[in-house]
Enzyme design. Sequence first.
Site, PDB file in Angstrom:
ATOM      1  N   HIS A 155     -69.161  16.661  30.059  1.00 42.82           N
ATOM      2  CA  HIS A 155     -70.022  15.717  29.339  1.00 42.82           C
ATOM      3  C   HIS A 155     -69.506  14.296  29.542  1.00 42.82           C
ATOM      4  CE1 HIS A 155     -71.999  13.498  26.184  1.00 42.82           C
ATOM      5  NE2 HIS A 155     -70.831  13.257  25.599  1.00 42.82           N
TER       6      HIS A 155
ATOM      7  N   ASP B 232     -83.611  -9.804  48.846  1.00 44.46           N
ATOM      8  CA  ASP B 232     -83.114  -8.432  48.675  1.00 44.46           C
ATOM      9  C   ASP B 232     -81.636  -8.542  48.341  1.00 44.46           C
ATOM     10  OD1 ASP B 232     -82.426  -5.554  49.161  1.00 44.46           O
ATOM     11  OD2 ASP B 232     -84.474  -5.515  49.899  1.00 44.46           O
TER      12      ASP B 232
ATOM     13  N   TRP C 108     -62.191  14.103  29.887  1.00 51.23           N
ATOM     14  CA  TRP C 108     -62.606  13.149  30.913  1.00 51.23           C
ATOM     15  C   TRP C 108     -61.464  12.229  31.314  1.00 51.23           C
ATOM     16  CZ3 TRP C 108     -63.197   7.753  31.314  1.00 51.23           C
ATOM     17  CH2 TRP C 108     -62.864   7.019  30.176  1.00 51.23           C
TER      18      TRP C 108
ATOM     19  N   SER D  58     -68.669   4.854  46.166  1.00 50.25           N
ATOM     20  CA  SER D  58     -70.005   4.350  45.845  1.00 50.25           C
ATOM     21  C   SER D  58     -69.932   3.128  44.939  1.00 50.25           C
ATOM     22  CB  SER D  58     -70.815   5.461  45.174  1.00 50.25           C
ATOM     23  OG  SER D  58     -71.899   4.930  44.481  1.00 50.25           O
ATOM     24  N   SER D  59     -69.121   3.209  43.890  1.00 46.62           N
ATOM     25  CA  SER D  59     -69.030   2.071  42.962  1.00 46.62           C
ATOM     26  C   SER D  59     -68.473   0.832  43.642  1.00 46.62           C
ATOM     27  CB  SER D  59     -68.105   2.391  41.794  1.00 46.62           C
ATOM     28  OG  SER D  59     -68.590   3.430  41.065  1.00 46.62           O
TER      29      SER D  59
ATOM     30  N   HIS E  10     -59.371   1.256  30.704  1.00 47.82           N
ATOM     31  CA  HIS E  10     -59.845   0.261  29.761  1.00 47.82           C
ATOM     32  C   HIS E  10     -60.823  -0.724  30.392  1.00 47.82           C
ATOM     33  CE1 HIS E  10     -60.420  -1.913  26.183  1.00 47.82           C
ATOM     34  NE2 HIS E  10     -60.391  -2.979  26.975  1.00 47.82           N
TER      35      HIS E  10
ATOM     36  N   GLU F 245     -62.696  -0.083  32.671  1.00 51.76           N
ATOM     37  CA  GLU F 245     -63.887   0.743  32.855  1.00 51.76           C
ATOM     38  C   GLU F 245     -64.804   0.698  31.627  1.00 51.76           C
ATOM     39  OE1 GLU F 245     -65.274   2.462  35.223  1.00 51.76           O
ATOM     40  OE2 GLU F 245     -66.710   3.615  34.035  1.00 51.76           O
TER      41      GLU F 245
ATOM     42  N   TYR G 125     -65.208  -1.733  29.706  1.00 48.54           N
ATOM     43  CA  TYR G 125     -65.917  -3.019  29.751  1.00 48.54           C
ATOM     44  C   TYR G 125     -66.938  -3.043  30.860  1.00 48.54           C
ATOM     45  CZ  TYR G 125     -63.209  -4.616  25.976  1.00 48.54           C
ATOM     46  OH  TYR G 125     -62.688  -4.715  24.727  1.00 48.54           O
TER      47      TYR G 125
ATOM     48  N   SER H  68     -78.495 -10.414  25.973  1.00 49.13           N
ATOM     49  CA  SER H  68     -78.592 -11.874  25.995  1.00 49.13           C
ATOM     50  C   SER H  68     -79.879 -12.349  26.650  1.00 49.13           C
ATOM     51  CB  SER H  68     -77.403 -12.469  26.752  1.00 49.13           C
ATOM     52  OG  SER H  68     -76.206 -12.053  26.163  1.00 49.13           O
TER      53      SER H  68
ATOM     54  N   HIS I 259     -53.239   0.420  24.621  1.00 46.45           N
ATOM     55  CA  HIS I 259     -53.672   0.760  23.256  1.00 46.45           C
ATOM     56  C   HIS I 259     -54.225   2.185  23.194  1.00 46.45           C
ATOM     57  CE1 HIS I 259     -57.762  -1.317  24.239  1.00 46.45           C
ATOM     58  NE2 HIS I 259     -57.855  -0.044  24.508  1.00 46.45           N
ATOM     59  N   HIS I 260     -54.400   2.802  24.362  1.00 38.83           N
ATOM     60  CA  HIS I 260     -54.773   4.215  24.374  1.00 38.83           C
ATOM     61  C   HIS I 260     -53.540   5.113  24.306  1.00 38.83           C
ATOM     62  CE1 HIS I 260     -59.008   3.443  25.333  1.00 38.83           C
ATOM     63  NE2 HIS I 260     -58.536   2.398  25.982  1.00 38.83           N
TER      64      HIS I 260
ATOM     65  N   THR J  62     -65.271 -11.313  21.909  1.00 40.87           N
ATOM     66  CA  THR J  62     -66.364 -10.418  21.536  1.00 40.87           C
ATOM     67  C   THR J  62     -67.090 -10.966  20.319  1.00 40.87           C
ATOM     68  OG1 THR J  62     -64.918  -8.636  22.288  1.00 40.87           O
ATOM     69  CG2 THR J  62     -66.936  -7.991  21.170  1.00 40.87           C
TER      70      THR J  62
ATOM     71  N   LYS K 167     -69.537 -13.640  21.156  1.00 41.27           N
ATOM     72  CA  LYS K 167     -70.821 -13.122  21.643  1.00 41.27           C
ATOM     73  C   LYS K 167     -71.723 -12.736  20.483  1.00 41.27           C
ATOM     74  CE  LYS K 167     -70.057 -11.920  26.183  1.00 41.27           C
ATOM     75  NZ  LYS K 167     -71.300 -12.337  26.730  1.00 41.27           N
TER      76      LYS K 167
ATOM     77  N   ARG L 287     -59.842  15.960  17.899  1.00 42.92           N
ATOM     78  CA  ARG L 287     -60.939  16.042  18.860  1.00 42.92           C
ATOM     79  C   ARG L 287     -60.654  17.144  19.876  1.00 42.92           C
ATOM     80  NH1 ARG L 287     -59.858  10.706  22.721  1.00 42.92           N
ATOM     81  NH2 ARG L 287     -61.663  11.515  23.818  1.00 42.92           N
TER      82      ARG L 287
HETATM   83  C1  HEM Z   1     -63.220  -4.962  19.745  1.00 46.03           C
HETATM   84  C2  HEM Z   1     -63.238  -4.207  20.751  1.00 46.03           C
HETATM   85  C3  HEM Z   1     -62.492  -2.895  20.919  1.00 46.03           C
HETATM   86  C4  HEM Z   1     -61.271  -2.521  20.457  1.00 46.03           C
HETATM   87  C5  HEM Z   1     -60.307  -3.348  19.637  1.00 46.03           C
HETATM   88  C6  HEM Z   1     -61.043  -1.168  20.910  1.00 46.03           C
HETATM   89  C7  HEM Z   1     -59.896  -0.423  20.662  1.00 46.03           C
HETATM   90  C8  HEM Z   1     -59.698   0.879  21.037  1.00 46.03           C
HETATM   91  C9  HEM Z   1     -58.509   1.639  20.837  1.00 46.03           C
HETATM   92  C10 HEM Z   1     -57.249   1.101  20.193  1.00 46.03           C
HETATM   93  C11 HEM Z   1     -58.695   2.888  21.345  1.00 46.03           C
HETATM   94  C12 HEM Z   1     -57.687   4.031  21.405  1.00 46.03           C
HETATM   95  C13 HEM Z   1     -57.815   4.929  20.263  1.00 46.03           C
HETATM   96  C14 HEM Z   1     -56.965   6.147  20.405  1.00 46.03           C
HETATM   97  O1  HEM Z   1     -57.108   6.891  21.401  1.00 46.03           O
HETATM   98  O2  HEM Z   1     -56.156   6.391  19.499  1.00 46.03           O
HETATM   99  C15 HEM Z   1     -60.026   2.927  21.849  1.00 46.03           C
HETATM  100  C16 HEM Z   1     -60.602   4.029  22.450  1.00 46.03           C
HETATM  101  C17 HEM Z   1     -61.767   3.971  23.173  1.00 46.03           C
HETATM  102  N1  HEM Z   1     -62.621   2.886  23.294  1.00 46.03           N
HETATM  103 FE1  HEM Z   1     -62.425   1.116  22.350  1.00 46.03          FE
HETATM  104  N2  HEM Z   1     -62.118  -0.745  21.614  1.00 46.03           N
HETATM  105  C18 HEM Z   1     -63.022  -1.779  21.645  1.00 46.03           C
HETATM  106  C19 HEM Z   1     -64.237  -1.781  22.279  1.00 46.03           C
HETATM  107  C20 HEM Z   1     -64.678  -0.773  23.092  1.00 46.03           C
HETATM  108  C21 HEM Z   1     -65.832  -0.856  23.944  1.00 46.03           C
HETATM  109  C22 HEM Z   1     -66.726  -2.071  24.085  1.00 46.03           C
HETATM  110  C23 HEM Z   1     -65.928   0.333  24.587  1.00 46.03           C
HETATM  111  C24 HEM Z   1     -66.936   0.815  25.589  1.00 46.03           C
HETATM  112  C25 HEM Z   1     -68.046   0.333  25.861  1.00 46.03           C
HETATM  113  C26 HEM Z   1     -64.861   1.156  24.129  1.00 46.03           C
HETATM  114  C27 HEM Z   1     -64.644   2.454  24.555  1.00 46.03           C
HETATM  115  C28 HEM Z   1     -63.609   3.234  24.172  1.00 46.03           C
HETATM  116  C29 HEM Z   1     -63.411   4.579  24.617  1.00 46.03           C
HETATM  117  C30 HEM Z   1     -64.295   5.338  25.615  1.00 46.03           C
HETATM  118  C31 HEM Z   1     -62.266   5.047  23.984  1.00 46.03           C
HETATM  119  C32 HEM Z   1     -61.682   6.438  24.001  1.00 46.03           C
HETATM  120  C33 HEM Z   1     -61.139   6.939  25.243  1.00 46.03           C
HETATM  121  C34 HEM Z   1     -60.656   8.346  25.072  1.00 46.03           C
HETATM  122  O3  HEM Z   1     -59.553   8.538  24.575  1.00 46.03           O
HETATM  123  O4  HEM Z   1     -61.390   9.279  25.440  1.00 46.03           O
HETATM  124  N3  HEM Z   1     -64.117   0.474  23.215  1.00 46.03           N
HETATM  125  N4  HEM Z   1     -60.626   1.691  21.675  1.00 46.03           N
HETATM  126 CU   LIG Z   2     -59.386   0.551  25.667  1.00 46.97          CU
END
Ligand code: HEM
Ligand SMILES: [Cu+2]
Lengths: 286, 547
Positions: free
Chosen positions: B92, B121, B157, B185-186, B269, B271, B273, B284, B318-319, B344, B347, B466
């Site tokens: 997924h 084009d 994933w 591709s990307s 990370h 990614e 964005y 916008s 931060h992950h 952010t 915006k 999870r």
């Molecule tokens: C203010 C903005 C953001 C902050 C401060 C933030 C912070 C964080 C933090 C600290 C984690 C890790 C959590 C953990 O695993 O314990 C996390 C996970 C995640 N964030 Fe954000 N994030 C922000 C915005 C976004 C945006 C814009 C996206 C995507 C469009 C995003 C997608 C994700 C994803 C996919 C994960 C989880 C990845 C995984 O472990 O599977 N985040 N974020």
């Molecule tokens: Cu992140």
Amino acid sequence: MSSGSYYVPETSRWPILGSLALGVMMVGTGIKLVYDTGTPLMLVGVVGIVLVMGLWFRDVIHESMGGLYDAQMDRSFRWGMGWFIFSEVMFFAAFFGALFYVRTFAIPWLGGEGAKGVSALLWPEFIAQWPLFNPPDSAVTGPEQMFSPWQLPLVNTLILVTSSITLTVAHEAFKLGERVTCRNWLAGTVLLGCCFIVIQGVEYYEAYNHYGITLEAGIFGATFFILTGFHGVHVIIGTLILACILVRVWKGHFDNEHHFGFEASCWYWHFVDVVWIGLFIFVYVL
Amino acid sequence: MAPKLPPQHSLQQSSTAVAGGQSHHEHHAQPKGIMRWLLTTNHKEIGSLYLIFSLVMFFIGGIFALVVRAELFQPGLQLVEPEFFNQMTTMHGLIMVFAAVMPAFTGLANWMIPLQIGAPDMALPRLNNFSFWLLPVAFILLLSTLLMPGGGPNFGWTFYAPLSTTYAPPSTTFFILALHIAGISSILGAINIIATILNMRAPGMRMMDMPLFVWTWLITAFLLIAVMPVLAGVITMMLMDINFGTSFFDAAGGGDPVLFQHLFWFFGHPEVYIMILPAFGIVSAIIPTFARKRLFGYASMVYATAAIALLSFLVWAHHMFVVGLPLTAELFFMYSTMLIAVPTGVKVFNWVTTLFRGSISFEPPMLFALAFVVLFTIGGFSGLMLAIAPADFQYHDTYFVVAHFHYVLVPGAIFAIMAGVYYWLPKWTGHYPHERLAQCHFWCSVVGVNLTFFPMHFAGLAGMPRRIPDYALQFADFNMLSSIGAFFFGVSQLIFVLVVVLCVKGGKKAPAKAWEGAEDLEWSVPSPAPLHTFETPPVFHRTHPSE
Ligand code: HEM
Ligand SMILES: [Cu+2]
């Protein structure tokens, strides 16, 4: 910006055939790696990719020589090639990053530095050092010794640096219209590329047979081969590209305004050269 | 005081240019039928291919999610084996990220960037076709791993080593090779987009005249070229560890599993964005159109996007707050992550300020864009909570993280894609989407999304981990709600398909300028946009001097 005649090509069958060939090659490679068969499929894919690339480039060359490309098109190619090289830089950055991380963090931590303390429980005997002759677990045999950087690696460094210079001379000669001189220096560059590849081959032979540096020899062997290996592949590709350019110069494909193919391969070659200097410093000397 | 309607960017170009059919397009017979789609070099056709591919994958990925939610409807193991459950969560995530969201944005870029900058084009049209056709190859290969002996990828994933190396199913090698193809591709797609934006703008259009969708894509493409190769590098190391006995991620040989996480998140990370910046661009474009005001703070939007992109290289760990980073690293990554909230916030502030005293109307694209602003911000706030390292020790790997990233990705990225589709459908098809059905789709989606993901915050804060097919009884109510919401959301996406199909077939005719307040270049060409546009470059006239 635009001169008003940007060439948008007709439909083309090379892209989709190329992606199919790449798919076939990948499936073949996968079957080969997992089930130890499938080499023919892989080879079919490789041949397909080479064919498609050849035919695709042939179209581009025809269009270019047919005068279909204007200055704006030239800039598209330049941006394209420039960003492609940037992507290659980042590809190598991943491997260099891995090397730095292992040397500055992972291995000292395994040796008990910092607040980690894991190794003290798992491998109390382990002593941090680089090159890592003594991997933590006795199941992994480390390398026996490392090459002196001042022998073959130094020779290779000199070869590649010289080749960058000879290539520049060739390019300058081309711009001055001295085709014969250009050809000779270009041929010299290709020759130097070949020498590098041969010497690298010799070094790999030595590594496996006398130094105990193998892919299985712990993290040292892993980082050594992934960095030098991908670099070597790039030298081989670069040499092939330059050989093609040599043929094209020979055939009179380029003129003073239109020779981005030539320039792009110079960019590529210099990039490969710079990567080597990084390798020489961080893999061999330090 | 009624806000003044902004004047439209005006264009000068010969009438034949828009009508298409320049001589060099005629001297070969165009292939017909299926061959036309296989061999096309036209940015609009390739854009459509990307969008259709993405929609199909959205449903495939959605079905995987529904398998997960069905199993989690009640505690205990009911429907699927835990091994298969793991494959479903993994697939997924992979499909949604790499095959649904990213190709959807690339499809929109293909369609709209040349139209928005007045280019005939994409800069490299054959390469464009190549980038697209790599995707079906990659994802057929990826999906086929589910049928291989030992099953498909089952390590999430994020495919952390050594779960994805030492303890992985044999199909992992195929997973790696498929991801390589998708990555190529990307990268090629991103190179094409950058070259197009930098080189193909209509004469007179400066960088600071570009619509924000173009700007955000320019920066996204830069991120893609910078980090996709790192992903390629890390999966290559996995391939070597699995097949050639190296020990990159194996401490026994001196390697380090944590190295995997550093490399992965250095890609991962940025990614996230990559999946949100183009969404910012779409929103916008839509908000000013339906608020009938110029976007507030155009320049600050551009700088904020660039700042987000640059900072995104400095926050990856931060992950990894719980893997045992040195204290200095915990602090550095905590503060740098919080710093991203500043651009952010700029915006969100600008969107809200654009709405302020606008004369707003609520057409379907605007509904989705407004929901985006509200719900994305909720995701941003939970992100800030996660960014607090000591708090994340508690939240990490719980459903709170799942709630966070689904709020930024579903009502964030996906809603923006849908907003963009509703916004540009009149340009693509010449018809307006069916208003009532689109509204119905919107309200079902909003309810579905919140019902699915809001309870996950509570389940997570209460400690539900999870990626586990079973859970303790106290989480039962939250999960039941989530599952009901998920099925409701999934089914309501069929309305979206219906609206799109109806819109392609017919509907209320749209004029060139389909929305009253729309002002970018794409609204100056007829609806539906003819196959070839801007073959002779238009001259761009700035109507808002010195932005
Ligand atoms: C203010 C903005 C953001 C902050 C401060 C933030 C912070 C964080 C933090 C600290 C984690 C890790 C959590 C953990 O695993 O314990 C996390 C996970 C995640 N964030 Fe954000 N994030 C922000 C915005 C976004 C945006 C814009 C996206 C995507 C469009 C995003 C997608 C994700 C994803 C996919 C994960 C989880 C990845 C995984 O472990 O599977 N985040 N974020
Ligand atoms: Cu992140």
